[in-house]
Design a protein around this motif. Structure first.
Motif, PDB file in Angstrom:
ATOM      1  N   ILE A 113       9.226  11.860 -15.847  1.00 47.97           N
ATOM      2  CA  ILE A 113       9.054  10.330 -15.365  1.00 47.97           C
ATOM      3  C   ILE A 113       9.828   9.618 -15.015  1.00 47.97           C
ATOM      4  CG2 ILE A 113       7.543   8.481 -16.192  1.00 47.97           C
ATOM      5  CD1 ILE A 113       4.802  10.880 -16.847  1.00 47.97           C
ATOM      6  N   TYR A 114      10.718   9.338 -16.481  1.00 49.13           N
ATOM      7  CA  TYR A 114      10.910   8.325 -16.955  1.00 49.13           C
ATOM      8  C   TYR A 114      12.718   8.274 -15.666  1.00 49.13           C
ATOM      9  CZ  TYR A 114       9.723   6.704 -21.017  1.00 49.13           C
ATOM     10  OH  TYR A 114       8.305   6.560 -21.598  1.00 49.13           O
ATOM     11  N   GLU A 115      12.942  10.349 -15.753  1.00 44.97           N
ATOM     12  CA  GLU A 115      14.436  10.243 -14.581  1.00 44.97           C
ATOM     13  C   GLU A 115      13.648  10.202 -13.334  1.00 44.97           C
ATOM     14  OE1 GLU A 115      14.621  14.424 -15.500  1.00 44.97           O
ATOM     15  OE2 GLU A 115      15.628  14.087 -16.954  1.00 44.97           O
ATOM     16  N   ASN A 116      12.632  10.185 -13.076  1.00 44.12           N
ATOM     17  CA  ASN A 116      11.801   9.728 -11.257  1.00 44.12           C
ATOM     18  C   ASN A 116      12.050   8.703 -11.028  1.00 44.12           C
ATOM     19  OD1 ASN A 116      10.765  12.162  -9.551  1.00 44.12           O
ATOM     20  ND2 ASN A 116      10.758  12.863 -11.506  1.00 44.12           N
ATOM     21  N   LEU A 165       0.960  -1.513   0.174  1.00 48.40           N
ATOM     22  CA  LEU A 165      -0.630  -0.389  -0.196  1.00 48.40           C
ATOM     23  C   LEU A 165       0.942   1.196  -0.297  1.00 48.40           C
ATOM     24  CD1 LEU A 165      -2.709  -0.716   2.034  1.00 48.40           C
ATOM     25  CD2 LEU A 165      -2.727  -0.568  -0.101  1.00 48.40           C
ATOM     26  N   ARG A 166       1.940   1.100   1.373  1.00 49.63           N
ATOM     27  CA  ARG A 166       2.425   2.829   0.436  1.00 49.63           C
ATOM     28  C   ARG A 166       3.198   2.557  -0.830  1.00 49.63           C
ATOM     29  NH1 ARG A 166       5.343   0.946   6.146  1.00 49.63           N
ATOM     30  NH2 ARG A 166       4.141   2.250   7.994  1.00 49.63           N
ATOM     31  N   ILE A 220       0.664   7.073  -5.816  1.00 51.17           N
ATOM     32  CA  ILE A 220       0.048   8.378  -6.491  1.00 51.17           C
ATOM     33  C   ILE A 220       0.606   9.722  -5.788  1.00 51.17           C
ATOM     34  CG2 ILE A 220      -2.440   8.383  -5.480  1.00 51.17           C
ATOM     35  CD1 ILE A 220      -2.888   5.120  -5.365  1.00 51.17           C
ATOM     36  N   SER A 221       0.977   9.741  -5.502  1.00 48.74           N
ATOM     37  CA  SER A 221       1.371  11.013  -4.608  1.00 48.74           C
ATOM     38  C   SER A 221       2.145  11.765  -5.917  1.00 48.74           C
ATOM     39  CB  SER A 221       2.424  10.854  -4.232  1.00 48.74           C
ATOM     40  OG  SER A 221       1.814  10.214  -2.605  1.00 48.74           O
ATOM     41  N   SER A 222       3.557  10.477  -6.434  1.00 47.17           N
ATOM     42  CA  SER A 222       4.082  11.045  -8.111  1.00 47.17           C
ATOM     43  C   SER A 222       2.842  11.528  -8.624  1.00 47.17           C
ATOM     44  CB  SER A 222       4.981  10.182  -8.410  1.00 47.17           C
ATOM     45  OG  SER A 222       5.701   9.595  -7.801  1.00 47.17           O
ATOM     46  N   ALA A 223       2.427  11.077  -9.105  1.00 48.93           N
ATOM     47  CA  ALA A 223       0.968  11.058 -10.323  1.00 48.93           C
ATOM     48  C   ALA A 223       0.390  12.657  -9.753  1.00 48.93           C
ATOM     49  CB  ALA A 223      -0.106  10.044 -10.579  1.00 48.93           C
ATOM     50  N   ILE A 224      -0.014  12.647  -8.613  1.00 47.96           N
ATOM     51  CA  ILE A 224      -0.982  14.119  -8.307  1.00 47.96           C
ATOM     52  C   ILE A 224      -0.088  14.866  -8.372  1.00 47.96           C
ATOM     53  CG2 ILE A 224      -1.429  14.964  -6.149  1.00 47.96           C
ATOM     54  CD1 ILE A 224      -3.004  12.150  -5.130  1.00 47.96           C
ATOM     55  N   GLU A 225       1.003  14.870  -7.686  1.00 47.24           N
ATOM     56  CA  GLU A 225       2.203  16.250  -7.798  1.00 47.24           C
ATOM     57  C   GLU A 225       1.963  16.317  -9.735  1.00 47.24           C
ATOM     58  OE1 GLU A 225       6.880  16.143  -8.003  1.00 47.24           O
ATOM     59  OE2 GLU A 225       5.825  15.821  -5.654  1.00 47.24           O
ATOM     60  N   LEU A 226       2.835  15.261 -10.038  1.00 39.99           N
ATOM     61  CA  LEU A 226       3.209  15.671 -11.789  1.00 39.99           C
ATOM     62  C   LEU A 226       1.719  16.862 -12.944  1.00 39.99           C
ATOM     63  CD1 LEU A 226       4.739  15.773 -14.201  1.00 39.99           C
ATOM     64  CD2 LEU A 226       4.322  13.099 -14.574  1.00 39.99           C
ATOM     65  N   CYS A 227      -0.025  16.104 -12.165  1.00 42.13           N
ATOM     66  CA  CYS A 227      -0.912  16.880 -12.628  1.00 42.13           C
ATOM     67  C   CYS A 227      -1.151  17.842 -12.592  1.00 42.13           C
ATOM     68  CB  CYS A 227      -1.658  15.632 -12.223  1.00 42.13           C
ATOM     69  SG  CYS A 227      -2.340  14.237 -12.589  1.00 42.13           S
ATOM     70  N   GLY A 228      -0.933  18.333 -10.741  1.00 45.87           N
ATOM     71  CA  GLY A 228      -0.428  19.601 -10.885  1.00 45.87           C
ATOM     72  C   GLY A 228       0.081  20.256 -11.443  1.00 45.87           C
ATOM     73  N   LYS A 229       1.783  19.865 -11.621  1.00 48.57           N
ATOM     74  CA  LYS A 229       2.615  20.900 -12.794  1.00 48.57           C
ATOM     75  C   LYS A 229       1.910  20.865 -14.187  1.00 48.57           C
ATOM     76  CE  LYS A 229       7.514  19.970 -13.507  1.00 48.57           C
ATOM     77  NZ  LYS A 229       8.947  20.341 -13.328  1.00 48.57           N
ATOM     78  N   ARG A 275      10.465   6.369  -7.845  1.00 52.00           N
ATOM     79  CA  ARG A 275       9.572   6.311  -8.087  1.00 52.00           C
ATOM     80  C   ARG A 275       8.853   5.923  -8.877  1.00 52.00           C
ATOM     81  NH1 ARG A 275       8.932  12.798  -6.918  1.00 52.00           N
ATOM     82  NH2 ARG A 275       6.892  11.917  -5.714  1.00 52.00           N
ATOM     83  N   HIS A 276       7.420   5.590  -8.933  1.00 53.05           N
ATOM     84  CA  HIS A 276       6.391   4.864  -9.415  1.00 53.05           C
ATOM     85  C   HIS A 276       5.635   5.989  -9.658  1.00 53.05           C
ATOM     86  CE1 HIS A 276       8.853   1.323  -9.315  1.00 53.05           C
ATOM     87  NE2 HIS A 276       9.303   1.893  -8.415  1.00 53.05           N
TER      88      HIS A 276
END
Length: 187
Positions: A119-122, A83-84, A90-99, A127-128
């Motif tokens: 995305i690829y660098e992260n 879950l973590r 999900i946090s990575s996706a939310i952050e990128l959506c905001g950007k 990060r996923h």
């Protein structure tokens, strides 16, 4: 208790109840007329199964818990780690959506090379992202039919989805809807 009463008590469909039975998680005794007779013990076991499924545990893990092959603490600890990982995605996706939302006016102006590079660098740093995976209904029906044929068992398929066989299904489609659905027998 009969299956209709159990269905109402648990808030899941008969198909879900039977699925857990088919998986060997619960084996209620049958009355003389052939109907299942669910005792308080089976009700409590179903409730435990539903709680664990809502937490994201798989059938094999739950079966091992029921059989006493693993400890609850160990299973929950492993689940928290999964879950973590998902939470990080999900946090990575939310952050990128905001950007993207802050930097991009519309779809036509989306700078996909820039964001793919991000995305690829992260991902190289561990990060996923919350990538959605879909399968077509045709692929799902084929897999189910082949498994049924290998097992020598007829397979019940949902006619509602078969009518739209070229449309993908979300990977997390829920099997425990209480809605009635028409089914056809294949095999």
């Amino acid at each position: 208790m009969k299956i209709n009463e159990l269905e109402d008590l648990l808030g899941v469909s008969k198909a879900t109840i039977r699925y857990y039975e088919d998986q060997g998680l619960v084996t209620p005794p049958r009355m003389e007329n052939g109907y299942r007779d669910y005792s308080d013990e089976e009700v409590q076991l179903f409730q435990k199964i539903i709680v664990l499924r809502k937490l994201g545990l798989g059938i094999p893990e739950i079966r091992d818990l029921i059989d006493g092959k693993v400890e609850l603490h160990d299973v929950l600890e492993g689940n928290v780690e999964r879950l973590r990982t998902r939470q990080g995605e999900i946090s990575s996706a939310i952050e990128l959506c905001g950007k993207i939302e802050a930097e991009t006016a519309d779809f036509a102006s989306l700078d996909s090379p820039k964001y793919l590079k991000h995305i690829y660098e992260n991902e190289q740093q561990g990060r996923h992202f919350a990538e959605t995976k879909e399968i077509s209904v045709r692929q799902l029906n084929l897999a189910i039919t082949l498994l049924g044929m290998l097992a020598g068992t007829p397979v019940i398929q949902n006619k509602e989805f078969s009518e739209h066989s070229n449309e993908p299904l979300p990977a997390d489609i829920r099997a425990n809807k209480k809605e009635g659905s028409s089914r056809i027998l294949v095999g």
